[in-house]
Design a protein around this motif. Structure first.
Motif, PDB file in Angstrom:
ATOM      1  N   VAL A  49      85.419 -42.023  74.160  1.00  0.00           N
ATOM      2  CA  VAL A  49      85.522 -43.484  74.258  1.00  0.00           C
ATOM      3  C   VAL A  49      84.414 -44.140  73.445  1.00  0.00           C
ATOM      4  O   VAL A  49      84.676 -45.040  72.635  1.00  0.00           O
ATOM      5  N   GLY A  50      83.184 -43.711  73.632  1.00  0.00           N
ATOM      6  CA  GLY A  50      82.059 -44.308  72.924  1.00  0.00           C
ATOM      7  C   GLY A  50      82.138 -44.147  71.419  1.00  0.00           C
ATOM      8  O   GLY A  50      81.764 -45.043  70.660  1.00  0.00           O
ATOM      9  N   LYS A  51      82.639 -43.018  70.949  1.00  0.00           N
ATOM     10  CA  LYS A  51      82.671 -42.733  69.516  1.00  0.00           C
ATOM     11  C   LYS A  51      83.899 -43.303  68.814  1.00  0.00           C
ATOM     12  O   LYS A  51      83.806 -43.822  67.708  1.00  0.00           O
ATOM     13  N   PHE A  52      85.067 -43.227  69.430  1.00  0.00           N
ATOM     14  CA  PHE A  52      86.299 -43.481  68.692  1.00  0.00           C
ATOM     15  C   PHE A  52      87.040 -44.780  69.035  1.00  0.00           C
ATOM     16  O   PHE A  52      87.976 -45.137  68.344  1.00  0.00           O
ATOM     17  N   LYS A  53      86.648 -45.498  70.085  1.00  0.00           N
ATOM     18  CA  LYS A  53      87.405 -46.712  70.414  1.00  0.00           C
ATOM     19  C   LYS A  53      87.139 -47.797  69.377  1.00  0.00           C
ATOM     20  O   LYS A  53      86.041 -47.926  68.852  1.00  0.00           O
ATOM     21  N   SER A  54      88.182 -48.570  69.057  1.00  0.00           N
ATOM     22  CA  SER A  54      87.996 -49.689  68.145  1.00  0.00           C
ATOM     23  C   SER A  54      88.254 -51.015  68.853  1.00  0.00           C
ATOM     24  O   SER A  54      87.560 -51.979  68.634  1.00  0.00           O
ATOM     25  N   LYS A  55      89.286 -51.069  69.701  1.00  0.00           N
ATOM     26  CA  LYS A  55      89.504 -52.275  70.506  1.00  0.00           C
ATOM     27  C   LYS A  55      90.319 -51.916  71.732  1.00  0.00           C
ATOM     28  O   LYS A  55      91.076 -50.955  71.745  1.00  0.00           O
ATOM     29  N   GLU A  56      90.160 -52.724  72.757  1.00  0.00           N
ATOM     30  CA  GLU A  56      90.821 -52.454  74.026  1.00  0.00           C
ATOM     31  C   GLU A  56      92.217 -53.076  74.044  1.00  0.00           C
ATOM     32  O   GLU A  56      92.427 -54.170  73.536  1.00  0.00           O
TER      33      GLU A  56
ATOM     34  N   GLU B  48      88.837 -33.403  60.666  1.00  0.00           N
ATOM     35  CA  GLU B  48      89.132 -34.346  61.756  1.00  0.00           C
ATOM     36  C   GLU B  48      88.972 -33.675  63.126  1.00  0.00           C
ATOM     37  O   GLU B  48      88.395 -34.259  64.045  1.00  0.00           O
ATOM     38  N   LEU B  49      89.458 -32.455  63.247  1.00  0.00           N
ATOM     39  CA  LEU B  49      89.315 -31.722  64.504  1.00  0.00           C
ATOM     40  C   LEU B  49      87.847 -31.416  64.806  1.00  0.00           C
ATOM     41  O   LEU B  49      87.410 -31.490  65.953  1.00  0.00           O
TER      42      LEU B  49
ATOM     43  N   SER C 261      92.300 -46.726  68.455  1.00  0.00           N
ATOM     44  CA  SER C 261      91.273 -46.068  67.664  1.00  0.00           C
ATOM     45  C   SER C 261      91.641 -46.136  66.192  1.00  0.00           C
ATOM     46  O   SER C 261      92.811 -46.009  65.830  1.00  0.00           O
ATOM     47  N   ASP C 262      90.645 -46.337  65.350  1.00  0.00           N
ATOM     48  CA  ASP C 262      90.854 -46.282  63.907  1.00  0.00           C
ATOM     49  C   ASP C 262      90.774 -44.848  63.395  1.00  0.00           C
ATOM     50  O   ASP C 262      91.101 -44.578  62.244  1.00  0.00           O
ATOM     51  N   PHE C 263      90.326 -43.936  64.259  1.00  0.00           N
ATOM     52  CA  PHE C 263      90.233 -42.527  63.887  1.00  0.00           C
ATOM     53  C   PHE C 263      91.631 -41.916  63.865  1.00  0.00           C
ATOM     54  O   PHE C 263      92.445 -42.160  64.760  1.00  0.00           O
ATOM     55  N   SER C 264      91.922 -41.137  62.840  1.00  0.00           N
ATOM     56  CA  SER C 264      93.253 -40.541  62.736  1.00  0.00           C
ATOM     57  C   SER C 264      93.164 -39.036  62.521  1.00  0.00           C
ATOM     58  O   SER C 264      92.180 -38.516  61.997  1.00  0.00           O
ATOM     59  N   ILE C 265      94.220 -38.382  62.963  1.00  0.00           N
ATOM     60  CA  ILE C 265      94.433 -36.963  62.678  1.00  0.00           C
ATOM     61  C   ILE C 265      95.766 -36.890  61.959  1.00  0.00           C
ATOM     62  O   ILE C 265      96.767 -37.413  62.446  1.00  0.00           O
ATOM     63  N   CYS C 266      95.756 -36.302  60.790  1.00  0.00           N
ATOM     64  CA  CYS C 266      96.955 -36.206  59.954  1.00  0.00           C
ATOM     65  C   CYS C 266      97.565 -37.594  59.685  1.00  0.00           C
ATOM     66  O   CYS C 266      98.780 -37.755  59.647  1.00  0.00           O
ATOM     67  N   GLY C 267      96.710 -38.587  59.534  1.00  0.00           N
ATOM     68  CA  GLY C 267      97.179 -39.927  59.203  1.00  0.00           C
ATOM     69  C   GLY C 267      97.681 -40.744  60.381  1.00  0.00           C
ATOM     70  O   GLY C 267      98.067 -41.891  60.213  1.00  0.00           O
ATOM     71  N   GLU C 268      97.680 -40.186  61.565  1.00  0.00           N
ATOM     72  CA  GLU C 268      98.172 -40.891  62.762  1.00  0.00           C
ATOM     73  C   GLU C 268      96.971 -41.318  63.610  1.00  0.00           C
ATOM     74  O   GLU C 268      96.172 -40.489  64.010  1.00  0.00           O
ATOM     75  N   ASN C 269      96.861 -42.625  63.845  1.00  0.00           N
ATOM     76  CA  ASN C 269      95.754 -43.133  64.659  1.00  0.00           C
ATOM     77  C   ASN C 269      95.932 -42.729  66.108  1.00  0.00           C
ATOM     78  O   ASN C 269      97.043 -42.686  66.625  1.00  0.00           O
TER      79      ASN C 269
END
Length: 175
Positions: A45-52, A33-34, A63-71
């Motif tokens: 912003v371009g890679k990880f945003k899902s909705k404003e 993830e890192l 963002s739908d991207f998570s680190i250690c299960g936390e968005n």
């Protein structure tokens, strides 16, 4: 009737509150993830945003991207962008030792992933501990890509302060 309602609320409410807390994550995939954040650091912003988030005063994205299960949550202030991951004792079980161990595990992973491009400084205060990563060959004030890893302890003088760990990626885009 009021007494029955009060009794039931006293029994049920704490169970609902404590049932929502989960164990701190083990972060088995944190290095992957890192590495993904590192690869897209200048285009978060371009890679990880899902909705404003239309409610926020600052341009904010979920963002739908998570680190250690936390968005994560992205905040675009115009001159800089932050990608924030937040772990606190309202959502996770654990005391001071568990949060400190989780913080140290994250530090080891962040340091390992970014050591080729970043150096760090440690800052310790009475109720917090922070690692500030900034680009090698620059200082904190001139670095365009920074990472903050912060542990906040419960403050006995302030009951509103909770245990928390936050991981913030910050960059200054060319606009």
């Amino acid at each position: 009737m009021k007494k029955l309602f009060f009794l039931l609320s006293c029994l049920v409410t704490p169970q609902l509150i404590f049932a929502q807390a989960k164990d701190l994550p083990d972060c088995k995939s944190v290095n992957i993830e890192l590495a993904e954040v590192n690869n897209f650091f200048d285009n978060i912003v371009g890679k990880f945003k899902s909705k404003e988030d239309k409610i926020s005063l600052v341009k904010t994205y979920f963002s739908d991207f998570s680190i250690c299960g936390e968005n994560g949550k992205i905040k675009d202030y115009g001159k800089n962008v932050e990608f924030i991951f937040y772990f606190n004792d309202l959502n996770y079980k654990g005391g001071k030792d568990e949060f400190r161990n989780f913080f140290e595990k994250l530090f080891i992973s962040v340091e390992s992933c970014f050591k080729a491009t970043h150096q760090y400084k440690l800052s310790e205060l009475e109720a917090s501990r922070s690692y500030y990563f900034f680009e090698t060959g620059k200082d904190i004030s001139t670095s365009k890509r920074m990472i903050k890893l912060v542990l906040n302890y419960e403050d006995p003088n302030d009951t509103g302060t909770a245990l928390s760990v936050s991981l913030n990626f910050e960059y200054y885009p060319k606009r």
